[in-house]
Design a protein around this motif. Structure first.
Motif, mmCIF file in Angstrom:
data_model
loop_
_atom_site.group_PDB
_atom_site.id
_atom_site.type_symbol
_atom_site.label_atom_id
_atom_site.label_comp_id
_atom_site.label_asym_id
_atom_site.label_seq_id
_atom_site.Cartn_x
_atom_site.Cartn_y
_atom_site.Cartn_z
ATOM 1 N N GLY A 153 0.772 -1.232 0.000
ATOM 2 C CA GLY A 153 0.000 0.000 0.000
ATOM 3 C C GLY A 153 0.808 1.289 0.000
ATOM 4 O O GLY A 153 0.232 2.383 -0.055
ATOM 5 N N GLU A 154 2.125 1.166 0.059
ATOM 6 C CA GLU A 154 2.962 2.363 0.134
ATOM 7 C C GLU A 154 3.805 2.514 -1.147
ATOM 8 O O GLU A 154 4.240 1.518 -1.729
ATOM 9 C CB GLU A 154 3.921 2.253 1.328
ATOM 10 C CG GLU A 154 3.246 2.124 2.684
ATOM 11 C CD GLU A 154 2.664 3.429 3.163
ATOM 12 O OE1 GLU A 154 1.664 3.383 3.926
ATOM 13 O OE2 GLU A 154 3.189 4.493 2.771
ATOM 14 N N GLU A 155 4.058 3.751 -1.546
ATOM 15 C CA GLU A 155 4.997 4.004 -2.637
ATOM 16 C C GLU A 155 6.410 3.830 -2.095
ATOM 17 O O GLU A 155 6.816 4.523 -1.161
ATOM 18 C CB GLU A 155 4.816 5.409 -3.200
ATOM 19 C CG GLU A 155 5.747 5.718 -4.368
ATOM 20 C CD GLU A 155 5.574 7.132 -4.914
ATOM 21 O OE1 GLU A 155 4.449 7.492 -5.283
ATOM 22 O OE2 GLU A 155 6.594 7.858 -4.961
ATOM 23 N N ARG A 156 7.186 2.930 -2.691
ATOM 24 C CA ARG A 156 8.521 2.594 -2.182
ATOM 25 C C ARG A 156 9.647 3.203 -3.008
ATOM 26 O O ARG A 156 10.747 3.410 -2.507
ATOM 27 C CB ARG A 156 8.713 1.075 -2.159
ATOM 28 C CG ARG A 156 7.677 0.324 -1.366
ATOM 29 C CD ARG A 156 7.746 0.611 0.116
ATOM 30 N NE ARG A 156 6.806 -0.236 0.858
ATOM 31 C CZ ARG A 156 6.623 -0.143 2.165
ATOM 32 N NH1 ARG A 156 7.301 0.751 2.874
ATOM 33 N NH2 ARG A 156 5.747 -0.938 2.759
ATOM 34 N N ASN A 157 9.397 3.417 -4.282
ATOM 35 C CA ASN A 157 10.444 3.947 -5.137
ATOM 36 C C ASN A 157 9.787 4.597 -6.338
ATOM 37 O O ASN A 157 8.660 4.255 -6.731
ATOM 38 C CB ASN A 157 11.399 2.826 -5.586
ATOM 39 C CG ASN A 157 12.742 3.364 -6.056
ATOM 40 O OD1 ASN A 157 12.942 4.569 -6.159
ATOM 41 N ND2 ASN A 157 13.666 2.461 -6.329
ATOM 42 N N ARG A 158 10.476 5.564 -6.898
ATOM 43 C CA ARG A 158 9.928 6.321 -7.997
ATOM 44 C C ARG A 158 11.020 6.559 -9.027
ATOM 45 O O ARG A 158 12.161 6.868 -8.670
ATOM 46 C CB ARG A 158 9.391 7.650 -7.461
ATOM 47 C CG ARG A 158 8.763 8.516 -8.480
ATOM 48 C CD ARG A 158 8.266 9.813 -7.868
ATOM 49 N NE ARG A 158 7.568 10.568 -8.885
ATOM 50 C CZ ARG A 158 6.291 10.415 -9.185
ATOM 51 N NH1 ARG A 158 5.563 9.552 -8.511
ATOM 52 N NH2 ARG A 158 5.733 11.115 -10.130
ATOM 53 N N GLY A 159 10.678 6.438 -10.289
ATOM 54 C CA GLY A 159 11.636 6.705 -11.350
ATOM 55 C C GLY A 159 11.695 8.192 -11.670
ATOM 56 O O GLY A 159 11.052 9.020 -11.024
#
Lengths: 114, 115
Positions: free
Chosen positions: A52-58
């Protein structure tokens, strides 16, 4: 066992509109990834969600966002669409339980911006 | 910068012979490597993977070799079959929990297996 499913298969929008793409992971997978394959640019990592969490982003602007629901399915939202957002958007899932589990991909959503 | 490179855009091989696909990487933090096959209008299909603690992994007709000192990996397909005709992508990730990290892909190699 059902694989990763994505909807819709194709999506046509105009500049400035918003697009919502959906992904259902393989049963039991808690991690969902989004990738963009634009013409001539190859597969580029967009976002990773786990539990449910955003862990990494490009390296994409903030108008690319998403979320993961309690059932681990995910949405990718693209706001203020630009012509260069035309691409194949691929979702993948993996088990986040242990090291070295591969990501499995869906067949993608082709987004066309007119 | 391209951290994962597949320098051969295409490869043609006779049915029954060996296909060798190559991949080079620059990021020494990569510790998990994968190969995917992609048919037109379908998503990539996972083929085989290898972690940096190994130098070889085999699964049926597919073998992946990893040379860490050269930052090079290769995929061998033996024997090649017409159904192997597809685009093959090399991918890599970094981090102890490699599955939970982004994949960096090469540009792909299109393989044609001739009957």
């Amino acid at each position: 066992e059902a694989g990763v499913t994505q909807s819709p298969t194709h999506l046509i929008k105009t500049r400035g509109q918003q697009a919502t793409l959906r992904c259902s992971p393989i049963s039991g997978h808690t991690s969902v990834y989004w990738y963009q394959q634009a013409l001539g640019l190859g597969l580029q990592f967009l976002l990773w969600y786990d539990e449910g969490e955003e862990r990494n982003r490009g390296n994409f602007p903030p108008r690319f966002s998403g979320r993961q629901f309690p059932n681990y399915s995910s949405e990718l939202n693209v706001n203020a669409l630009e012509l260069e957002d035309s691409a194949l958007y691929l979702c993948a899932s993996s088990s986040g339980q242990s090291y070295g589990q591969p990501q499995h991909f869906g067949d993608g959503t082709r987004l066309s911006i007119l | 910068d391209q951290q994962v490179k597949q320098n051969s855009p295409s490869l043609s091989v006779q049915e029954g012979r060996i296909s060798i696909l190559n991949c080079d990487y620059t990021n020494s933090m990569f510790d998990y490597f994968l190969w995917y096959k992609k048919y037109p209008a379908e998503g990539p299909t996972f083929l085989i993977s290898i972690s940096s603690i190994k130098d070889k992994n085999e699964d049926g007709r597919f073998t992946v070799f990893l040379n860490k000192s050269a930052k090079h990996l290769s995929l061998h397909i033996v024997p090649s079959q017409p159904g192997d005709s597809a685009v093959y992508f090399c991918a890599a990730s970094a981090g102890a929990k490699a599955a939970g990290n982004k994949l960096t892909f090469g540009g792909g190699t299109r393989v044609l297996v001739k009957p």
